[in-house]
Write a protein that holds these residues in place. Structure first.
Motif, PDB file in Angstrom:
ATOM      1  N   HIS A 191      54.300 -73.172  58.460  1.00 26.90           N
ATOM      2  CA  HIS A 191      54.291 -72.042  58.217  1.00 26.90           C
ATOM      3  C   HIS A 191      54.329 -70.521  57.726  1.00 26.90           C
ATOM      4  N   GLU A 192      54.118 -70.165  58.201  1.00 24.53           N
ATOM      5  CA  GLU A 192      53.811 -69.117  56.280  1.00 24.53           C
ATOM      6  C   GLU A 192      53.607 -69.962  54.614  1.00 24.53           C
ATOM      7  N   LYS A 193      54.833 -69.609  54.275  1.00 23.28           N
ATOM      8  CA  LYS A 193      54.892 -70.750  52.846  1.00 23.28           C
ATOM      9  C   LYS A 193      56.021 -71.939  53.293  1.00 23.28           C
ATOM     10  N   ILE A 194      56.193 -72.240  53.837  1.00 21.73           N
ATOM     11  CA  ILE A 194      57.003 -73.911  54.290  1.00 21.73           C
ATOM     12  C   ILE A 194      56.062 -74.864  55.260  1.00 21.73           C
ATOM     13  N   THR A 195      55.737 -75.623  54.185  1.00 21.88           N
ATOM     14  CA  THR A 195      55.699 -76.703  55.389  1.00 21.88           C
ATOM     15  C   THR A 195      55.820 -78.587  55.247  1.00 21.88           C
ATOM     16  N   ALA A 196      56.182 -78.643  56.549  1.00 21.20           N
ATOM     17  CA  ALA A 196      56.917 -79.972  56.906  1.00 21.20           C
ATOM     18  C   ALA A 196      56.263 -81.241  56.956  1.00 21.20           C
ATOM     19  N   LYS A 197      56.577 -82.397  55.947  1.00 22.38           N
ATOM     20  CA  LYS A 197      56.052 -83.579  56.883  1.00 22.38           C
ATOM     21  C   LYS A 197      56.821 -84.573  57.556  1.00 22.38           C
ATOM     22  N   LEU A 198      56.118 -85.647  58.031  1.00 16.52           N
ATOM     23  CA  LEU A 198      57.523 -86.303  58.727  1.00 16.52           C
ATOM     24  C   LEU A 198      56.672 -87.504  57.777  1.00 16.52           C
TER      25      LEU A 198
END
Lengths: 113, 112
Positions: free
Chosen positions: A58-65
């Motif tokens: 989302h925009e400049k934020i990336t989350a990974k699992l």
């Protein structure tokens, strides 16, 4: 009960730098939530991850699992002062559709202009 | 009202007094929650409610009670406040079991 450990506890970065926050669980993560909190304010939902290997941006934020579903990372690219705040990961307890979240203790992010 | 609101914003309370923290949401969410946030401990669930008419205990329920008479409101009551209940309290709601929780702005409570 499930325990979530966040690292680092606090982080100070220069504006424009990239950074990563980690969230490690003592048990398999069935649902992992990332929230952001600014001082004196409520929590703002960022993203939810459920599947092993899942990645959302989302925009400049990336989350990974991760594939084993026991660790999640939150990566911010080209940080800005508006990214400053406390980031919390929350995990779905029990995994049986329970909505009772357990939270990590948070990571405090400061971005220096 | 838009979203989820809490009242009061902050409160200073003498030990032994009774206090009710209010929480109202207008999103018609089924589930509602109360958390307390303490330095070094993060957010901890106090009580929750699946749907109107039902409530359940969370991780730290002692000294607190809740009620859910209708969908919109979920008040948290401290029957006899103690200094250890000094904290920031967050109310949250979610549409269903696997949906994200939306948080209120919080109530800062100080018990002297």
């Amino acid at each position: 009960s499930q325990e979530l450990e966040q690292s680092p506890q606090s982080l100070i970065v220069q504006e424009g730098k990239n950074l990563t926050i980690n969230c490690t669980s003592s048990k398999t993560l069935y649902g992992l939530y990332w929230y952001k909190q600014k001082y004196g304010e409520g929590l703002i939902f960022l993203m939810m991850l459920q599947k092993g290997g899942e990645e959302k941006s989302h925009e400049k934020i990336t989350a990974k699992l991760d594939e084993k579903k026991q660790q999640s990372s939150l990566h911010i690219t080209a940080s800005q002062p508006s990214h400053a705040g406390i980031y919390l990961c929350g995990a779905d307890n029990a995994g049986a559709g329970s909505y009772q979240l357990t939270f990590g203790k948070g990571t405090k992010l400061s971005v220096i202009p | 009202i838009a979203g989820i609101t809490q009242a009061p914003t902050s409160q200073i309370l003498a030990a032994g007094r009774r206090m009710t923290l209010r929480c109202t949401q207008d999103m018609r969410h089924n589930a509602m929650y109360w958390y307390r946030q303490d330095l070094g401990l993060g957010l901890r669930l106090i009580h929750y409610s699946n749907t109107a008419g039902t409530t359940g205990k969370g991780e730290v329920p002692d000294g607190y009670s809740v009620s859910r008479a209708n969908t919109d409101d979920f008040p948290l009551t401290l029957a006899s406040a103690v200094p250890s209940q000094t904290s920031v309290y967050f109310c949250a709601s979610s549409k269903g079991l696997e949906d994200e929780q939306f948080f209120g702005p919080g109530t800062r409570l100080t018990v002297l």
